[in-house]
Design a protein around this motif. Structure first.
Motif, PDB file in Angstrom:
ATOM      1  N   ASP A   1     -20.003 -76.795  10.905  1.00 51.54           N
ATOM      2  CA  ASP A   1     -19.083 -77.285  11.942  1.00 51.54           C
ATOM      3  C   ASP A   1     -19.642 -77.099  13.347  1.00 51.54           C
ATOM      4  N   GLY A   2     -20.843 -76.489  13.454  1.00 51.36           N
ATOM      5  CA  GLY A   2     -21.507 -76.375  14.729  1.00 51.36           C
ATOM      6  C   GLY A   2     -21.279 -75.088  15.478  1.00 51.36           C
ATOM      7  N   TYR A   3     -20.726 -74.062  14.813  1.00 52.51           N
ATOM      8  CA  TYR A   3     -20.465 -72.776  15.455  1.00 52.51           C
ATOM      9  C   TYR A   3     -21.503 -71.743  15.032  1.00 52.51           C
ATOM     10  N   GLU A   4     -21.807 -70.797  15.925  1.00 51.34           N
ATOM     11  CA  GLU A   4     -22.761 -69.722  15.587  1.00 51.34           C
ATOM     12  C   GLU A   4     -22.363 -69.101  14.252  1.00 51.34           C
ATOM     13  N   LEU A   5     -23.348 -68.894  13.381  1.00 50.68           N
ATOM     14  CA  LEU A   5     -23.074 -68.662  11.964  1.00 50.68           C
ATOM     15  C   LEU A   5     -22.293 -67.384  11.667  1.00 50.68           C
TER      16      LEU A   5
ATOM     17  N   GLY B   1     -17.074 -68.355  25.754  1.00 55.76           N
ATOM     18  CA  GLY B   1     -17.702 -69.183  24.735  1.00 55.76           C
ATOM     19  C   GLY B   1     -16.679 -69.987  23.958  1.00 55.76           C
ATOM     20  N   PHE B   2     -15.590 -69.360  23.573  1.00 56.48           N
ATOM     21  CA  PHE B   2     -14.519 -70.056  22.863  1.00 56.48           C
ATOM     22  C   PHE B   2     -13.880 -71.121  23.753  1.00 56.48           C
ATOM     23  N   GLU B   3     -13.656 -70.766  25.011  1.00 54.87           N
ATOM     24  CA  GLU B   3     -13.026 -71.716  25.935  1.00 54.87           C
ATOM     25  C   GLU B   3     -13.870 -72.968  26.112  1.00 54.87           C
ATOM     26  N   ALA B   4     -15.201 -72.803  26.032  1.00 51.51           N
ATOM     27  CA  ALA B   4     -16.113 -73.943  26.212  1.00 51.51           C
ATOM     28  C   ALA B   4     -16.354 -74.723  24.923  1.00 51.51           C
ATOM     29  N   GLY B   5     -15.738 -74.298  23.826  1.00 47.82           N
ATOM     30  CA  GLY B   5     -15.897 -75.006  22.560  1.00 47.82           C
ATOM     31  C   GLY B   5     -16.818 -74.336  21.565  1.00 47.82           C
ATOM     32  N   PHE B   6     -17.590 -73.338  22.006  1.00 49.85           N
ATOM     33  CA  PHE B   6     -18.396 -72.490  21.129  1.00 49.85           C
ATOM     34  C   PHE B   6     -19.412 -73.257  20.289  1.00 49.85           C
ATOM     35  N   LYS B   7     -19.856 -74.400  20.759  1.00 45.19           N
ATOM     36  CA  LYS B   7     -20.875 -75.147  20.022  1.00 45.19           C
ATOM     37  C   LYS B   7     -22.190 -75.107  20.780  1.00 45.19           C
ATOM     38  N   ALA B   8     -23.294 -75.381  20.063  1.00 50.62           N
ATOM     39  CA  ALA B   8     -24.635 -75.321  20.662  1.00 50.62           C
ATOM     40  C   ALA B   8     -24.657 -76.073  21.989  1.00 50.62           C
TER      41      ALA B   8
END
Length: 327
Positions: free
Chosen positions: A111-115, A175-182
């Protein structure tokens, strides 16, 4: 309806990551009572089957279902598979975790989130939310939802005071607020540190437990708790560490700190928190301490100021719900 050894209804527990280590031994401990049917929720079904057989678990006391916590679609599929089985749910144990201390660059989930945060926190967060309804429908008067913690994410404990690579800190959840994706990989929005990502994910676990308790205990009667079963230095959690560390760490815990706990004992402790009446107080973090002694009794462990932050728990909940697609 399946009956236990004394004629009472057999209760059902789901344990994530039950193919090895603490999760496997908790499954063994509960299954051998004859009072519990264990759903072993695992990525690798053949591995889980081989592990259950190696411990002599009775085939009628466990069911293996596929679950990859790193994949939100896999979590949803697992819940559907469980419901299709017709089983009731009396306890959910969120045990599975990945720890990737040697990574220099982040790995990402489907889903694109840090593993590590995707697996340890977001996957379990979604699972807990989806299975709340199943726990509410339990005929057990005190269904339980348990999320395993770790000493390394709690600076109020001796083992949590070690600042290597950095202490757990969720910051302002940038990080969560920004969407937490790469390219974002850390909850605090800062530079990637693999060991800290693990600690942060486990801090999220405790905050999630606290928020589950605040939101749902009074209205549902579900008992929400966390526990640190002791330093299980031989567990497969450390399989991605340096080989020398994997050899030295168990020796160090046995002979220097006195904190070593076997996988079998840790599994028994998880099983106690699942099944025994003395663990029926909701919102608690249970521990047996850092220095193990014969006959050690559990106690309620104080958690860090950040893990006790009600406003941060609420905000983490809201942002996590958005990331996993819950309304």
């Amino acid at each position: 309806m399946e009956l236990g050894q004394n004629g009472t209804r057999t209760k059902t527990v789901v344990i994530t990551g039950a193919s090895s280590g603490v999760g496997l031994q908790a499954a063994r401990s509960l299954a051998q009572t004859g009072q519990w049917h264990v759903v072993m929720a695992c990525r690798d079904i053949p591995k889980a089957e081989k592990a259950a057989q190696s411990l002599g678990m009775s085939p009628d006391r466990y069911t293996i279902m596929h679950l990859d916590l790193a994949s939100l679609s896999s979590v949803r599929q697992f819940v559907q598979t469980f419901r299709d089985s017709g089983k009731s749910l009396d306890a959910l144990v969120c045990n599975a975790a990945v720890y990737l201390p040697l990574l220099k660059e982040p790995m990402y989930s489907p889903d694109g989130y840090e593993l590590s945060v995707a697996t340890n926190h977001l996957g379990h967060f979604l699972l807990c939310n989806l299975m709340l309804e199943d726990l509410k429908n339990s005929s057990n008067p005190q269904p339980r939802l348990i999320i395993l913690g770790t000493v390394t994410a709690n600076p109020k404990e001796l083992g949590g005071k070690i600042p290597i690579p950095a202490p757990p800190d969720l910051g302002e959840l940038k990080g969560f607020e920004a969407g937490f994706k790469a390219p974002i990989a850390m909850i605090d929005g800062k530079k990637f540190k693999s060991g800290k990502a693990y600690k942060d994910s486990k801090l999220c676990n405790v905050l999630t437990m606290k928020e589950l308790h605040r939101r749902y205990h009074d209205s549902t009667g579900i008992v929400f708790s966390s526990l640190y079963p002791g330093c299980v230095a031989t567990t497969a959690l450390f399989r991605n560490s340096y080989p020398l560390f994997q050899k030295i760490f168990p020796w160090f815990q046995k002979n220097i700190t006195g904190g070593y706990v076997s996988e079998e004992l840790s599994g028994d402790r998880v099983a106690e928190v699942v099944s025994q009446p003395e663990y029926s107080q909701s919102g608690m973090y249970w521990s047996w301490g850092n220095r193990q002694k014969e006959g050690r009794q559990a106690f309620v462990q104080e958690v860090s100021n950040e893990a006790s932050d009600v406003e941060k728990a609420k905000r983490l909940w809201e942002l996590s719900a958005k990331l996993v697609g819950l309304s």
